[in-house]
Design a protein around this motif. Sequence first.
Motif, PDB file in Angstrom:
ATOM      1  N   ASN A  44      34.659 -20.017 -68.817  1.00 12.00           N
ATOM      2  CA  ASN A  44      33.831 -20.012 -70.018  1.00 12.00           C
ATOM      3  C   ASN A  44      32.402 -19.605 -69.693  1.00 12.00           C
ATOM      4  O   ASN A  44      31.814 -20.109 -68.738  1.00 12.00           O
ATOM      5  CB  ASN A  44      33.811 -21.405 -70.668  1.00 12.00           C
ATOM      6  CG  ASN A  44      35.145 -21.767 -71.285  1.00 12.00           C
ATOM      7  OD1 ASN A  44      35.622 -21.083 -72.186  1.00 12.00           O
ATOM      8  ND2 ASN A  44      35.769 -22.834 -70.804  1.00 12.00           N
ATOM      9  N   LEU A  45      31.863 -18.696 -70.502  1.00 12.69           N
ATOM     10  CA  LEU A  45      30.442 -18.379 -70.475  1.00 12.69           C
ATOM     11  C   LEU A  45      29.831 -19.062 -71.690  1.00 12.69           C
ATOM     12  O   LEU A  45      30.144 -18.707 -72.832  1.00 12.69           O
ATOM     13  CB  LEU A  45      30.230 -16.870 -70.537  1.00 12.69           C
ATOM     14  CG  LEU A  45      28.773 -16.398 -70.586  1.00 12.69           C
ATOM     15  CD1 LEU A  45      28.022 -16.841 -69.333  1.00 12.69           C
ATOM     16  CD2 LEU A  45      28.706 -14.880 -70.747  1.00 12.69           C
ATOM     17  N   ALA A  46      29.001 -20.083 -71.456  1.00 11.60           N
ATOM     18  CA  ALA A  46      28.462 -20.903 -72.534  1.00 11.60           C
ATOM     19  C   ALA A  46      27.017 -20.524 -72.834  1.00 11.60           C
ATOM     20  O   ALA A  46      26.202 -20.347 -71.924  1.00 11.60           O
ATOM     21  CB  ALA A  46      28.552 -22.375 -72.167  1.00 11.60           C
ATOM     22  N   ILE A  47      26.719 -20.401 -74.131  1.00 10.56           N
ATOM     23  CA  ILE A  47      25.354 -20.133 -74.593  1.00 10.56           C
ATOM     24  C   ILE A  47      24.894 -21.371 -75.358  1.00 10.56           C
ATOM     25  O   ILE A  47      25.424 -21.690 -76.424  1.00 10.56           O
ATOM     26  CB  ILE A  47      25.310 -18.902 -75.515  1.00 10.56           C
ATOM     27  CG1 ILE A  47      25.964 -17.698 -74.837  1.00 10.56           C
ATOM     28  CG2 ILE A  47      23.880 -18.598 -75.937  1.00 10.56           C
ATOM     29  CD1 ILE A  47      26.306 -16.568 -75.783  1.00 10.56           C
ATOM     30  N   PHE A  70      27.687 -20.624 -66.663  1.00 11.60           N
ATOM     31  CA  PHE A  70      29.041 -20.206 -66.306  1.00 11.60           C
ATOM     32  C   PHE A  70      29.851 -21.435 -65.917  1.00 11.60           C
ATOM     33  O   PHE A  70      29.439 -22.204 -65.043  1.00 11.60           O
ATOM     34  CB  PHE A  70      29.019 -19.210 -65.138  1.00 11.60           C
ATOM     35  CG  PHE A  70      30.393 -18.800 -64.693  1.00 11.60           C
ATOM     36  CD1 PHE A  70      31.194 -18.024 -65.514  1.00 11.60           C
ATOM     37  CD2 PHE A  70      30.890 -19.203 -63.464  1.00 11.60           C
ATOM     38  CE1 PHE A  70      32.468 -17.661 -65.120  1.00 11.60           C
ATOM     39  CE2 PHE A  70      32.162 -18.842 -63.059  1.00 11.60           C
ATOM     40  CZ  PHE A  70      32.952 -18.068 -63.894  1.00 11.60           C
ATOM     41  N   CYS A  71      30.986 -21.604 -66.581  1.00  9.48           N
ATOM     42  CA  CYS A  71      31.846 -22.768 -66.352  1.00  9.48           C
ATOM     43  C   CYS A  71      33.106 -22.323 -65.632  1.00  9.48           C
ATOM     44  O   CYS A  71      33.809 -21.415 -66.093  1.00  9.48           O
ATOM     45  CB  CYS A  71      32.214 -23.434 -67.680  1.00  9.48           C
ATOM     46  SG  CYS A  71      30.782 -23.788 -68.733  1.00  9.48           S
ATOM     47  N   SER A  72      33.401 -22.966 -64.526  1.00 15.42           N
ATOM     48  CA  SER A  72      34.554 -22.620 -63.699  1.00 15.42           C
ATOM     49  C   SER A  72      35.852 -23.038 -64.385  1.00 15.42           C
ATOM     50  O   SER A  72      35.858 -23.602 -65.482  1.00 15.42           O
ATOM     51  CB  SER A  72      34.450 -23.332 -62.359  1.00 15.42           C
ATOM     52  OG  SER A  72      34.720 -24.727 -62.545  1.00 15.42           O
ATOM     53  N   GLN A  73      36.947 -22.796 -63.694  1.00 12.66           N
ATOM     54  CA  GLN A  73      38.222 -23.361 -64.118  1.00 12.66           C
ATOM     55  C   GLN A  73      38.124 -24.889 -64.064  1.00 12.66           C
ATOM     56  O   GLN A  73      37.590 -25.445 -63.102  1.00 12.66           O
ATOM     57  CB  GLN A  73      39.339 -22.896 -63.192  1.00 12.66           C
ATOM     58  CG  GLN A  73      39.652 -21.423 -63.261  1.00 12.66           C
ATOM     59  CD  GLN A  73      40.510 -21.047 -64.454  1.00 12.66           C
ATOM     60  OE1 GLN A  73      41.032 -21.909 -65.151  1.00 12.66           O
ATOM     61  NE2 GLN A  73      40.646 -19.760 -64.701  1.00 12.66           N
ATOM     62  N   MET A  74      38.630 -25.552 -65.095  1.00  8.79           N
ATOM     63  CA  MET A  74      38.662 -27.004 -65.128  1.00  8.79           C
ATOM     64  C   MET A  74      40.091 -27.474 -64.850  1.00  8.79           C
ATOM     65  O   MET A  74      41.059 -26.885 -65.334  1.00  8.79           O
ATOM     66  CB  MET A  74      38.188 -27.531 -66.477  1.00  8.79           C
ATOM     67  CG  MET A  74      36.755 -27.131 -66.815  1.00  8.79           C
ATOM     68  SD  MET A  74      35.537 -27.870 -65.684  1.00  8.79           S
ATOM     69  CE  MET A  74      34.046 -26.942 -66.107  1.00  8.79           C
ATOM     70  N   THR A  75      40.207 -28.540 -64.073  1.00  6.40           N
ATOM     71  CA  THR A  75      41.534 -29.073 -63.737  1.00  6.40           C
ATOM     72  C   THR A  75      41.811 -30.414 -64.407  1.00  6.40           C
ATOM     73  O   THR A  75      42.925 -30.909 -64.351  1.00  6.40           O
ATOM     74  CB  THR A  75      41.679 -29.238 -62.213  1.00  6.40           C
ATOM     75  OG1 THR A  75      40.709 -30.187 -61.740  1.00  6.40           O
ATOM     76  CG2 THR A  75      41.461 -27.918 -61.497  1.00  6.40           C
ATOM     77  N   ILE A 113      29.786 -26.227 -63.149  1.00  4.45           N
ATOM     78  CA  ILE A 113      29.008 -25.401 -64.078  1.00  4.45           C
ATOM     79  C   ILE A 113      27.725 -24.981 -63.377  1.00  4.45           C
ATOM     80  O   ILE A 113      27.083 -25.789 -62.707  1.00  4.45           O
ATOM     81  CB  ILE A 113      28.668 -26.187 -65.364  1.00  4.45           C
ATOM     82  CG1 ILE A 113      29.955 -26.620 -66.087  1.00  4.45           C
ATOM     83  CG2 ILE A 113      27.796 -25.356 -66.301  1.00  4.45           C
ATOM     84  CD1 ILE A 113      29.718 -27.587 -67.230  1.00  4.45           C
ATOM     85  N   ILE A 114      27.343 -23.726 -63.540  1.00  4.04           N
ATOM     86  CA  ILE A 114      26.064 -23.254 -62.999  1.00  4.04           C
ATOM     87  C   ILE A 114      25.268 -22.577 -64.112  1.00  4.04           C
ATOM     88  O   ILE A 114      25.848 -21.958 -65.013  1.00  4.04           O
ATOM     89  CB  ILE A 114      26.239 -22.286 -61.812  1.00  4.04           C
ATOM     90  CG1 ILE A 114      27.089 -21.078 -62.206  1.00  4.04           C
ATOM     91  CG2 ILE A 114      26.827 -22.990 -60.613  1.00  4.04           C
ATOM     92  CD1 ILE A 114      27.130 -19.987 -61.146  1.00  4.04           C
ATOM     93  N   LYS A 115      23.946 -22.707 -64.038  1.00  2.76           N
ATOM     94  CA  LYS A 115      23.082 -22.038 -65.011  1.00  2.76           C
ATOM     95  C   LYS A 115      22.808 -20.618 -64.550  1.00  2.76           C
ATOM     96  O   LYS A 115      22.633 -20.367 -63.357  1.00  2.76           O
ATOM     97  CB  LYS A 115      21.772 -22.797 -65.196  1.00  2.76           C
ATOM     98  CG  LYS A 115      20.924 -22.252 -66.349  1.00  2.76           C
ATOM     99  CD  LYS A 115      19.778 -23.179 -66.740  1.00  2.76           C
ATOM    100  CE  LYS A 115      19.080 -22.657 -67.993  1.00  2.76           C
ATOM    101  NZ  LYS A 115      17.982 -23.544 -68.438  1.00  2.76           N
ATOM    102  N   LEU A 116      22.802 -19.688 -65.508  1.00  2.00           N
ATOM    103  CA  LEU A 116      22.566 -18.281 -65.214  1.00  2.00           C
ATOM    104  C   LEU A 116      21.228 -17.833 -65.781  1.00  2.00           C
ATOM    105  O   LEU A 116      20.798 -18.299 -66.839  1.00  2.00           O
ATOM    106  CB  LEU A 116      23.673 -17.411 -65.835  1.00  2.00           C
ATOM    107  CG  LEU A 116      25.111 -17.678 -65.391  1.00  2.00           C
ATOM    108  CD1 LEU A 116      26.062 -16.820 -66.215  1.00  2.00           C
ATOM    109  CD2 LEU A 116      25.297 -17.402 -63.908  1.00  2.00           C
ATOM    110  N   ASN A 117      20.605 -16.906 -65.087  1.00  2.00           N
ATOM    111  CA  ASN A 117      19.446 -16.216 -65.632  1.00  2.00           C
ATOM    112  C   ASN A 117      19.964 -15.102 -66.536  1.00  2.00           C
ATOM    113  O   ASN A 117      20.978 -14.465 -66.229  1.00  2.00           O
ATOM    114  CB  ASN A 117      18.617 -15.632 -64.487  1.00  2.00           C
ATOM    115  CG  ASN A 117      17.327 -15.023 -64.967  1.00  2.00           C
ATOM    116  OD1 ASN A 117      17.315 -14.035 -65.700  1.00  2.00           O
ATOM    117  ND2 ASN A 117      16.220 -15.619 -64.547  1.00  2.00           N
TER     118      ASN A 117
END
Length: 268
Positions: A44-47, A70-75, A113-117
């Motif tokens: 998921n790309l979250a805004i 940017f959200c990775s695969q969740m398990t 989850i990581i924050k993107l510029n």
Amino acid sequence: MNLYSEYYVSKESERFVNKIWCLDNSIGENLIENKLVLPNGCFNLAIVSGNAIEVHTSKSKYEMNEGFYFCSQMTNKVLVNIQPKTKVTIIQLHGWTLSMFPNYELSNFTDSIIKLNSAELPFKTKIETGLNSDILELLNTINDYFEELNHTNPSKNTIEKICELIKLYKEEVTVSEIGNSLNSSQRSLQIKFKIATGLTIKNYIQILKFRKSVDQMVNSDLEKLKLTDVALYNKYFDQSHFIKKFKDVTKTTPKMFNSDLYFLSKKR
């Protein structure tokens, strides 16, 4: 106001994008808390627009203020709290989409989850993050980018082929069978898949099978649809096996599962 809504991309973009969905508390005065999201085999790309949301994964808690994430695969299930005057728009990418960008190494990146510029985003058109941002403009931006990606990459890479085979066999295929179909070693496929998705092929299949089971339960009358039927239809060994796998992800049993607590896909 609809808290949860879905939007769909063009047919060509669907090769890479499953859908766009929104969690909209932009005119709300109260905190929306303890809502849950289930894994589904997508990135998921979250805004985030407005104030902030708080997300609890199995690994960590994330405070997400306005910006791109940017959200990775969740398990496992994910808990979400949405502050008032906040909207979250989520671009849901298929499991193979990130493999189109070989610079990313995701083998140790799950439930995170990581924050993107904004400069890191690949889109030619700037995406607005304000509460009044237009979903139609976002759809146009997404379609323009992924339609071009589709045109410039007509051939499917190994990760997309693996996912296609899994879908073709309705999650009932082994890594050995995939290797035979693609004329490749199991080890090579496993390494490539882990780098591209963060999951093993088996993990990915289990997530898809689990999510299919949940959707079947939610879209059926569970009083009439026995758990044994759900388990056997989705090729679990038996009802006990299904219940165990269900509890691994949701921390509750199928009988105690309350779909009202979850953001679940609409039936298309």
